[in-house]
Every structure is written in structure tokens, then in C-alpha cells.
Write a protein that holds these residues in place. Sequence first.
Motif, PDB file in Angstrom:
ATOM      1  N   HIS A 124      39.433  34.333  41.038  1.00  0.00           N
ATOM      2  CA  HIS A 124      39.141  34.081  42.507  1.00  0.00           C
ATOM      3  C   HIS A 124      37.930  35.155  43.457  1.00  0.00           C
ATOM      4  O   HIS A 124      37.581  34.091  44.230  1.00  0.00           O
ATOM      5  CB  HIS A 124      40.245  33.679  43.068  1.00  0.00           C
ATOM      6  CG  HIS A 124      41.200  32.714  42.285  1.00  0.00           C
ATOM      7  ND1 HIS A 124      42.656  32.607  41.872  1.00  0.00           N
ATOM      8  CD2 HIS A 124      40.615  31.329  42.297  1.00  0.00           C
ATOM      9  CE1 HIS A 124      42.282  31.773  41.491  1.00  0.00           C
ATOM     10  NE2 HIS A 124      42.138  30.968  41.687  1.00  0.00           N
ATOM     11  N   ASP A 125      38.944  36.177  42.960  1.00  0.00           N
ATOM     12  CA  ASP A 125      37.228  37.425  43.895  1.00  0.00           C
ATOM     13  C   ASP A 125      36.436  36.494  44.138  1.00  0.00           C
ATOM     14  O   ASP A 125      35.125  36.386  44.154  1.00  0.00           O
ATOM     15  CB  ASP A 125      37.832  38.760  43.599  1.00  0.00           C
ATOM     16  CG  ASP A 125      39.460  39.132  43.547  1.00  0.00           C
ATOM     17  OD1 ASP A 125      39.983  37.655  43.953  1.00  0.00           O
ATOM     18  OD2 ASP A 125      39.637  39.847  43.201  1.00  0.00           O
ATOM     19  N   ALA A 136      35.280  43.303  44.651  1.00  0.00           N
ATOM     20  CA  ALA A 136      34.566  42.173  43.652  1.00  0.00           C
ATOM     21  C   ALA A 136      33.222  41.555  45.177  1.00  0.00           C
ATOM     22  O   ALA A 136      32.581  42.168  44.100  1.00  0.00           O
ATOM     23  CB  ALA A 136      35.475  40.794  44.220  1.00  0.00           C
ATOM     24  N   CYS A 165      34.626  38.014  55.617  1.00  0.00           N
ATOM     25  CA  CYS A 165      36.229  38.027  55.397  1.00  0.00           C
ATOM     26  C   CYS A 165      36.800  38.262  55.929  1.00  0.00           C
ATOM     27  O   CYS A 165      37.034  39.932  56.525  1.00  0.00           O
ATOM     28  CB  CYS A 165      36.356  38.126  53.201  1.00  0.00           C
ATOM     29  SG  CYS A 165      37.794  37.283  52.693  1.00  0.00           S
ATOM     30  N   PRO A 167      41.640  38.407  39.885  1.00  0.00           N
ATOM     31  CA  PRO A 167      40.046  38.229  40.448  1.00  0.00           C
ATOM     32  C   PRO A 167      39.798  38.068  40.187  1.00  0.00           C
ATOM     33  O   PRO A 167      38.255  37.700  40.652  1.00  0.00           O
ATOM     34  CB  PRO A 167      40.968  39.207  39.110  1.00  0.00           C
ATOM     35  CG  PRO A 167      41.924  39.365  39.017  1.00  0.00           C
ATOM     36  CD  PRO A 167      42.889  38.454  39.004  1.00  0.00           C
ATOM     37  N   ARG A 183      41.271  44.739  46.784  1.00  0.00           N
ATOM     38  CA  ARG A 183      40.072  43.947  45.703  1.00  0.00           C
ATOM     39  C   ARG A 183      39.798  42.873  45.317  1.00  0.00           C
ATOM     40  O   ARG A 183      38.128  42.909  44.890  1.00  0.00           O
ATOM     41  CB  ARG A 183      41.585  43.390  44.479  1.00  0.00           C
ATOM     42  CG  ARG A 183      41.327  42.996  43.260  1.00  0.00           C
ATOM     43  CD  ARG A 183      42.421  41.871  42.750  1.00  0.00           C
ATOM     44  NE  ARG A 183      42.514  40.776  43.485  1.00  0.00           N
ATOM     45  CZ  ARG A 183      43.632  39.513  43.154  1.00  0.00           C
ATOM     46  NH1 ARG A 183      44.148  40.427  42.401  1.00  0.00           N
ATOM     47  NH2 ARG A 183      42.921  38.804  43.225  1.00  0.00           N
ATOM     48  N   LEU A 184      38.670  42.218  47.009  1.00  0.00           N
ATOM     49  CA  LEU A 184      38.721  41.735  47.313  1.00  0.00           C
ATOM     50  C   LEU A 184      37.244  42.514  47.540  1.00  0.00           C
ATOM     51  O   LEU A 184      36.110  42.011  47.152  1.00  0.00           O
ATOM     52  CB  LEU A 184      38.850  40.920  48.765  1.00  0.00           C
ATOM     53  CG  LEU A 184      39.633  39.843  47.863  1.00  0.00           C
ATOM     54  CD1 LEU A 184      40.019  39.229  48.951  1.00  0.00           C
ATOM     55  CD2 LEU A 184      38.815  37.977  47.149  1.00  0.00           C
ATOM     56  N   PHE A 224      31.545  42.140  52.486  1.00  0.00           N
ATOM     57  CA  PHE A 224      32.820  41.528  52.771  1.00  0.00           C
ATOM     58  C   PHE A 224      33.786  41.799  54.535  1.00  0.00           C
ATOM     59  O   PHE A 224      34.480  40.712  54.801  1.00  0.00           O
ATOM     60  CB  PHE A 224      34.375  42.602  51.932  1.00  0.00           C
ATOM     61  CG  PHE A 224      35.617  42.096  52.088  1.00  0.00           C
ATOM     62  CD1 PHE A 224      36.276  41.252  51.523  1.00  0.00           C
ATOM     63  CD2 PHE A 224      36.648  42.944  53.010  1.00  0.00           C
ATOM     64  CE1 PHE A 224      37.813  40.530  51.796  1.00  0.00           C
ATOM     65  CE2 PHE A 224      37.470  42.728  53.536  1.00  0.00           C
ATOM     66  CZ  PHE A 224      38.006  41.738  52.428  1.00  0.00           C
ATOM     67  N   LEU A 245      44.888  43.313  48.147  1.00  0.00           N
ATOM     68  CA  LEU A 245      44.454  42.086  48.290  1.00  0.00           C
ATOM     69  C   LEU A 245      43.316  42.232  48.486  1.00  0.00           C
ATOM     70  O   LEU A 245      41.861  41.814  47.995  1.00  0.00           O
ATOM     71  CB  LEU A 245      44.635  41.530  48.163  1.00  0.00           C
ATOM     72  CG  LEU A 245      44.567  39.726  48.135  1.00  0.00           C
ATOM     73  CD1 LEU A 245      44.049  39.082  47.259  1.00  0.00           C
ATOM     74  CD2 LEU A 245      44.979  38.250  48.981  1.00  0.00           C
ATOM     75  N   THR A 246      43.285  42.700  49.821  1.00  0.00           N
ATOM     76  CA  THR A 246      41.954  43.570  50.409  1.00  0.00           C
ATOM     77  C   THR A 246      41.078  44.013  49.962  1.00  0.00           C
ATOM     78  O   THR A 246      39.704  43.841  49.960  1.00  0.00           O
ATOM     79  CB  THR A 246      42.573  43.708  51.918  1.00  0.00           C
ATOM     80  OG1 THR A 246      42.721  43.158  52.795  1.00  0.00           O
ATOM     81  CG2 THR A 246      40.783  44.930  52.487  1.00  0.00           C
TER      82      THR A 246
END
Length: 282
Positions: A211-212, A249, A261, A209, A245-246, A257, A242-243
Amino acid sequence: VRDLTTKERRALTAYADRGEIAIRPIASKRRKIAVFSSSLNAHSVSRVWSPALVALDTKRFELGTFYAGAGDDASTQRWRNGSAHFVSGPRPVTAWIDALRAFAPDVLVFPDIGMDRIVKAVASLRHAPVQVTTWGHPVTSGMTATIDYFLSADACEPADADAHYSEVLVRLPRLGCYLDLPDPVVVRPRDDDGCVRLLCTQSADKLHPRHDALFARILALAPNARIDVLCSTLTANVVDALTARLRAAFARHGVDFDGLCRVYPRLPVAEREVRVRRRLLP
């Protein structure tokens, strides 16, 4: 004489019936090189080391490959085709010990000690006059009695790197290996949109996390940048998690996002190469 570590004592106790082999000199002949790994399939370890090891001069070297992994694919077949002796399939540690010693290698290469418990168990005993490991798992094995050398990449080592290894550190030039060049592909030209393209090629289970937040901070400070994440998993719910979570963040840092991304599941190697050359544009 160095005292054995606790792990080394346990290994000798667990496989006492196999004992230790006598260290013999390597004769000036066609030398036997053995490779023992659980990652000789579509894995980064195999992709990094197979080009050099499979290409050994057969007049000077006899390659024996011992594959303790489960998958069998084109990468595994490359090892099978390029080896004079190939052993694979599930078997207990004692059977692997017997198979290695029957081959009687002069040099035994463990590309990735630490990735698999069978590999660690086999590496805890002596099977060849010279035993080495490499940066498939980029930390020292700690096995001072059985692993003699660590083949590392000079470009990745600090000046005092020798102090971080129980083995004798060998600094191979640059990265110490080479990769096969991909087949040429025709890539359509695209107009320069002025964006800086950032690429993260890492397994989803290795993305913390933190890294996010780091990605979000980078994009907040570089509004003309975009990031694409190749998260190396085929599992849809992992990609979705993961998507999500990103996205959360990025929202906490006020970064769009969806506009900046994209997260990709694992793609076939050829498609990954084409997409990277196209900068991941459709």
C-alpha cells in the motif's frame, strides 16, 4: 444428507454434552432475535449493525444480545439499553451455549463469524431454527450445517456471488444497513487550494507495505493530490513505525512524504467526523 466437515465433527465432539437442538418451527408471535458477537463495543461491526437491530419494533421482536468481547463502552451500553435480554462478560464456550439456549431465539444473528474463536465455536452448533451471518467478516462461514443465510450487500456482490457462499446468499438493498447520522457541526469555510484530498481510513495492521508503494505512485502521477491516513491505533510507536515506513517508500519513488502525506492516530469519533468534513486541515 450432507456429510459433516472436519470442523463440524470436531465441534460436535468437543461439545457433545450440549448436543444438537431439535429444529422447531417459528410460531407467528413476538419473535426472539439473538445477536452473538465479540465486537459490540467501539468497533465497526457494532457501529454498522446496532442502528437497525437495536431499533427493532419491540411489539414484534424481543432482542437478546450476547456479547463475548472484553471492552465495555458507550456502544456496548447502547446494546444493553436496547435489549430485552443482555449477557456479557468472560465465560467458557459451554456457558455461552447454555445462555443462548436458555433464551431460545427464533433467529440467531452472528455479525462477524471469523473475528473471534469463541464466536466460531458457538456458531459451529445449532441454537435456533434460523441462524445467519453478515459481512462484519466478509467471507462465507463455510458452516453449511449451522449457518443458513448470509446477509450481504447487493452493491458489493458480483453476479455469480452465490457460488462463493456455503450459506444461502441474501442480497440486501445497497449496503444492507444504515448508520446514524452524526450530530451537526459547524465547519469553518476554507479557500480551495486546488488540491485533491485523498483519505485512507484503515487500521495500521491492515496496511501492507505494498500500500505504501501504491500511495506513492498515485501521488507521483497526481502532483496536486494529498493523502491523509487515519490508521486507527492509539499506540505511538505503531504510528511512528507506519510513518517511517511510508516515508521510506515515498523516498524510493521520489515523492515528498512530509509535503504530501500525514498519518493520524485514532481520534474520537466526533473529532474524526469534524476533521473529515474539514478535509483534515488544521
